[in-house]
Design a protein around this motif. Sequence first.
Motif, mmCIF file in Angstrom:
data_model
loop_
_atom_site.group_PDB
_atom_site.id
_atom_site.type_symbol
_atom_site.label_atom_id
_atom_site.label_comp_id
_atom_site.label_asym_id
_atom_site.label_seq_id
_atom_site.Cartn_x
_atom_site.Cartn_y
_atom_site.Cartn_z
ATOM 1 N N HIS A 130 1.956 -8.558 3.385
ATOM 2 C CA HIS A 130 1.622 -9.423 2.244
ATOM 3 C C HIS A 130 2.863 -10.201 1.773
ATOM 4 O O HIS A 130 2.768 -11.370 1.403
ATOM 5 C CB HIS A 130 1.061 -8.589 1.098
ATOM 6 C CG HIS A 130 -0.223 -7.888 1.424
ATOM 7 N ND1 HIS A 130 -1.432 -8.551 1.495
ATOM 8 C CD2 HIS A 130 -0.476 -6.592 1.719
ATOM 9 C CE1 HIS A 130 -2.382 -7.690 1.816
ATOM 10 N NE2 HIS A 130 -1.834 -6.490 1.954
ATOM 11 N N ARG A 179 3.648 -13.030 4.266
ATOM 12 C CA ARG A 179 2.710 -14.157 4.136
ATOM 13 C C ARG A 179 2.996 -14.999 2.898
ATOM 14 O O ARG A 179 2.666 -16.196 2.876
ATOM 15 C CB ARG A 179 1.274 -13.629 4.082
ATOM 16 C CG ARG A 179 0.717 -13.203 5.425
ATOM 17 C CD ARG A 179 -0.801 -13.076 5.368
ATOM 18 N NE ARG A 179 -1.229 -12.026 4.466
ATOM 19 C CZ ARG A 179 -1.419 -10.754 4.834
ATOM 20 N NH1 ARG A 179 -1.189 -10.387 6.089
ATOM 21 N NH2 ARG A 179 -1.836 -9.857 3.963
ATOM 22 N N ALA A 180 3.607 -14.401 1.890
ATOM 23 C CA ALA A 180 3.880 -15.138 0.647
ATOM 24 C C ALA A 180 5.161 -15.962 0.726
ATOM 25 O O ALA A 180 5.450 -16.734 -0.190
ATOM 26 C CB ALA A 180 3.969 -14.154 -0.520
ATOM 27 N N PRO A 227 4.509 -12.039 -3.490
ATOM 28 C CA PRO A 227 3.064 -12.250 -3.678
ATOM 29 C C PRO A 227 2.667 -12.439 -5.143
ATOM 30 O O PRO A 227 1.725 -13.176 -5.441
ATOM 31 C CB PRO A 227 2.451 -10.965 -3.099
ATOM 32 C CG PRO A 227 3.467 -10.466 -2.112
ATOM 33 C CD PRO A 227 4.782 -10.803 -2.734
#
Length: 211
Positions: free
Chosen positions: A132, A135-136, A97
Motif C-alpha cells: 500500500h 502504491r501511494a 497512503p
Amino acid sequence: MNRPLRILFVSHSLPLPDQPLSNLGGMQRLALETRASLAAHPGVQLGELVLESSARWTGARTAPFLARLLWRLPRKVREDSIDVVLFSSIVTASLAPVLRPRLAGTGALLAATPVGRDLTLPNPLHQRLVPHVLRALDLVLPISRATGEECLARGLSPERMRIVPCGVDVERFPPVADRGAARRELLAALAASGEPPLPPDALLLCSVGRH
C-alpha cells in the motif's frame, strides 16, 4: 522550472545535532548525507521535518514523531509550496497512503528511499502494509538492485522506480602512500587486540558495515 526545486526531507533516523556517533547505522548515515547534499545543492530549496535522537531513544520517539507528521507535513507542504516530499526510508513513507488525500491539490510528489530491512522486515503486519505504501508513492529510489527487486516483488510499478546506489565521498579516504607500512600497522593492531597472529603474507579481507 526557473526556481529551485522545493524538497521537503522527512526522516526519523538522524543523530543528535553535532553528535554523529549518537545514532549509527547505514540508514542513519544515508539520511545524514542526503540532507547535507540536498542542502548544498544550488538547484534545491530544502525544508525538513526530522527526528534527531540518540539510538537509545529513537524507538520510543518514532511513533509520536510520525503521528505529528500527519498534520505538520500537509501544512508545511502548503505553506512552503513544496514540489517533492522525500521520505528517507519506508518507515516515514508508511504515512504516504494517509497523507496522499490530505495533499490533494498541492501538486507535491511523494518519493522515498528504501534501504533494505525497512522494506523486508519479516513481520506479517508490516508486509501487508508495504504494498500500500509503494502504491501511494510517485517515485521510489532504492539504494541497490537487490532492494529494487524487493520493491518490484511487492507490487511496485517499474516505471516509478529509479535505483540510486549509495555514493562514497572519496575525499574522506585519502590514498595510502605506503601500503607496506599500512599493512604492518594493521597486523600490529590486530596482534595488540589479542587476535591470533597472522603470517606476514596473509590475505586480508575488509568488510565494511554494521553486522
